[in-house]
Design an enzyme around this catalytic site. Structure first.
Site, PDB file in Angstrom:
ATOM      1  CG  ASP A  85      -1.844   1.066   1.369  1.00 43.34           C
ATOM      2  OD1 ASP A  85      -1.690   2.046   0.621  1.00 43.34           O
ATOM      3  OD2 ASP A  85      -2.777   0.947   2.191  1.00 43.34           O
ATOM      4  CE  LYS A 138       2.108  14.872 -20.230  1.00 44.54           C
ATOM      5  NZ  LYS A 138       1.303  13.808 -20.876  1.00 44.54           N
ATOM      6  CG  HIS A 168       7.773  11.530 -23.882  1.00 50.11           C
ATOM      7  ND1 HIS A 168       6.482  11.847 -23.554  1.00 50.11           N
ATOM      8  CD2 HIS A 168       7.703  11.008 -25.129  1.00 50.11           C
ATOM      9  CE1 HIS A 168       5.674  11.527 -24.544  1.00 50.11           C
ATOM     10  NE2 HIS A 168       6.391  11.014 -25.517  1.00 50.11           N
ATOM     11  CE  LYS A 172       8.198  12.116 -28.740  1.00 52.24           C
ATOM     12  NZ  LYS A 172       7.593  11.120 -29.595  1.00 52.24           N
ATOM     13  CD  GLU A 206      -1.410  10.722 -29.433  1.00 54.00           C
ATOM     14  OE1 GLU A 206      -2.447  10.817 -28.742  1.00 54.00           O
ATOM     15  OE2 GLU A 206      -0.293  10.536 -28.947  1.00 54.00           O
ATOM     16  CG  ASP A 225      -2.379  13.507 -22.448  1.00 51.60           C
ATOM     17  OD1 ASP A 225      -1.643  13.097 -21.536  1.00 51.60           O
ATOM     18  OD2 ASP A 225      -2.642  12.844 -23.472  1.00 51.60           O
ATOM     19  CG  HIS A 230       4.129  16.334 -25.034  1.00 53.54           C
ATOM     20  ND1 HIS A 230       5.049  16.148 -24.030  1.00 53.54           N
ATOM     21  CD2 HIS A 230       3.318  15.237 -24.994  1.00 53.54           C
ATOM     22  CE1 HIS A 230       4.799  14.986 -23.427  1.00 53.54           C
ATOM     23  NE2 HIS A 230       3.754  14.426 -23.987  1.00 53.54           N
ATOM     24  CE  LYS A 316      -4.871  10.628 -26.113  1.00 51.01           C
ATOM     25  NZ  LYS A 316      -3.522  10.215 -26.550  1.00 51.01           N
TER      26      LYS A 316
HETATM   27  C1  BG6 Z   1       1.903  11.326 -23.603  1.00 51.76           C
HETATM   28  C2  BG6 Z   1       0.408  11.462 -23.496  1.00 51.76           C
HETATM   29  O1  BG6 Z   1       2.552  12.255 -22.787  1.00 51.76           O
HETATM   30  O2  BG6 Z   1       2.297  11.538 -24.936  1.00 51.76           O
HETATM   31  C3  BG6 Z   1      -0.278  10.492 -24.432  1.00 51.76           C
HETATM   32  O3  BG6 Z   1       0.003  11.234 -22.170  1.00 51.76           O
HETATM   33  C4  BG6 Z   1       0.238  10.642 -25.839  1.00 51.76           C
HETATM   34  O4  BG6 Z   1      -1.689  10.677 -24.407  1.00 51.76           O
HETATM   35  C5  BG6 Z   1       1.768  10.604 -25.835  1.00 51.76           C
HETATM   36  O5  BG6 Z   1      -0.282   9.575 -26.605  1.00 51.76           O
HETATM   37  C6  BG6 Z   1       2.355  10.898 -27.204  1.00 51.76           C
HETATM   38  O6  BG6 Z   1       3.728  10.624 -27.155  1.00 51.76           O
HETATM   39  P1  BG6 Z   1       4.508  10.082 -28.414  1.00 51.76           P
HETATM   40  O7  BG6 Z   1       5.912   9.958 -27.958  1.00 51.76           O
HETATM   41  O8  BG6 Z   1       3.901   8.797 -28.794  1.00 51.76           O
HETATM   42  O9  BG6 Z   1       4.323  11.157 -29.461  1.00 51.76           O
END
Ligand code: BG6
Length: 444
Positions: A85, A138, A168, A172, A206, A225, A230, A316
């Site tokens: 937990d 994030k 992230h 890249k 996406e 998100d 990003h 999305k």
């Molecule tokens: C993430 C989001 O941070 O980035 C996701 O939470 C999204 O919803 C993703 O799909 C996209 O990352 P990448 O590297 O696939 O472009």
């Protein structure tokens, strides 16, 4: 540089992020001899070692990596599972026992924000925070005040240089390459301003939906998100002034500076959409107004960019998956030939590359323009690029902050999106597999 981390602890090891990104990253690090001697998975679910190893194997295979048994064996021999937990002190006592001889463990919080507090308390109560590093995903907070509060919470437990805020996209390679392209090519740097550029578009599209993450996603939406972190990071790299030098401090100061000159977004120039069927997904609140698509127009109020719209969109269930920047140049001043504008396109996702549309003469007796694409697919002449999560885990273990987000930029990003967060009306439905609501095409 401070000592490299000698253990990685994955909180939330049964979750989506670990299987999609972190297991494959650890496997690649093992292949390159960069994985620490211990990898500990922590979760509430009562998994045993075998379940952990099975999940890791599945994750590596599903990521499309060639599974080398010897490499995988090396990784799985370092892995242990610890179920417990998050709110129970006993969980951290057992963890401290498992980490008794680890000098600098790295704690990766791949967990929902609702349990952050419990985990940070547990890590600091057990003394583990004193010698550990922490990686936080994030979105960093939920808005500006909660981002402040999260920061206070983390800095109250960990040394500032031990906190890694992940976005992230900063890991890249094609995105990191944007600033080199700008500042390393005189031909473009000279044109990089409102005199020559008509607009800049940034798109993160996406093909897929929430992929079973709707329970999490419904509290977040496309703005938190992807847009707040990003996309605004990409904008900062595209729009910043040349940094004073190549140091990370100079880069980060230039990024924060340009973000501070961006005006807060307005609901009037924002279109929010939601794909049809989203409300039927498990975990989505009835009548949810959460957006799965957003298109908006950002203004940067400085000499370089006044009057140039930055058109930002993400969604999305779109027709395809692509992360792209399109820089639209102004047409030539002369009107000798009717021509289309030059477009410089950066493909920043898989199959990355750059293309420039140029005007050339159409074969024939008349001198008439036609557009051709000067295209470079980086796969055909660059070495394979490493995945973002692999690079970032490696960096965090080395205590290297270069590719991590900074508080100053994160706070500017929250200020910018604030007026369009949590709108309770106006989300427009769009059929899956389309480019969002019709208004999204004309939002600028
Ligand atoms: C993430 C989001 O941070 O980035 C996701 O939470 C999204 O919803 C993703 O799909 C996209 O990352 P990448 O590297 O696939 O472009």
């Amino acid at each position: 540089m401070d000592v490299r981390s000698d253990a990685v602890v994955l909180f939330g090891v049964t979750g989506d992020l670990v299987s999609k990104k972190l297991f494959p990253a650890l496997y690649e690090l093992t292949r390159r001899g960069r994985v620490p001697s211990r990898v500990i998975g922590v979760a509430r679910s009562p998994w045993d070692h075998q379940q952990l190893v099975t999940a890791a194997r599945k994750a590596v295979t599903e990521a499309g990596l060639d599974l080398d048994e010897a490499v995988f064996e090396d990784l799985s021999a370092r892995m242990t599972m610890l179920s417990g937990d998050y709110a129970a002190p006993g969980t951290y006592e057992r963890l401290a026992g498992a980490l008794a001889d680890a000098e600098r463990p790295l704690f990766y919080l791949a967990i929902p924000p609702a349990v952050f507090d419990a985990v940070v308390s547990g890590l600091s109560g057990s003394g583990l925070a004193d010698r550990g590093r922490v990686v936080v995903e994030k979105p960093f907070g939920h808005d500006l005040p909660s981002s402040h509060a999260l920061n206070e919470r983390l800095t109250g437990a960990f040394a500032p240089e031990s906190i890694f805020r992940i976005d992230h996209y900063l890991g890249k390679e094609p995105i990191e390459g944007l600033s080199l392209f700008r500042f390393g090519n005189r031909v473009f740097e000279q044109l990089w301003n409102r005199e020559h550029i008509a607009s800049i578009q940034v798109t993160v599209a996406e093909k897929f939906g929430t992929q079973g993450r709707a329970g999490f996603y419904d509290n977040v939406g496309a703005i938190r998100d992807v847009l707040q972190n990003h996309i605004l990071q990409v904008v900062a790299l595209l729009a910043m002034e040349p940094p004073a030098d190549a140091s990370q401090e100079a880069f980060q100061a230039a990024e924060a500076e340009v973000l501070s000159q961006a005006l807060a977004l307005s609901p009037e120039t924002t279109v929010r959409g939601q794909y049809e069927g989203y409300r039927d997904e498990t975990g989505v609140k009835p009548g949810s107004q959460t957006e799965t698509f957003v298109a908006t127009r950002l203004t940067i109020d400085n000499d370089r960019w006044a009057g140039v719209p930055f058109l930002l969109r993400t969604g999305k269930s779109m027709p395809g998956t692509a992360t792209e920047v399109v820089v639209e140049f102004r047409p030539p001043d002369t009107t000798v030939y009717p021509v289309a504008a030059n477009l410089l396109r950066f493909r920043l996702g898989k199959n990355d590359g750059i293309s420039l549309s140029a005007q050339v003469k159409t074969p024939g007796t008349e001198v008439v323009a036609q557009t051709v694409e000067l295209n470079a697919d980086f796969d055909s002449f660059l070495e394979p690029r490493r995945e973002a999560y692999e690079r970032l885990l490696d960096d965090a273990m080395d205590a290297d902050h270069t590719r991590f987000a900074r508080v100053a930029a994160i706070e500017q990003e929250w200020r910018i999106v604030d007026p369009i967060l949590d709108l309770t009306t106006g989300v427009q439905e769009y059929p899956q597999g389309t480019w969002g609501p019709a208004d999204g095409e004309t939002w600028h």
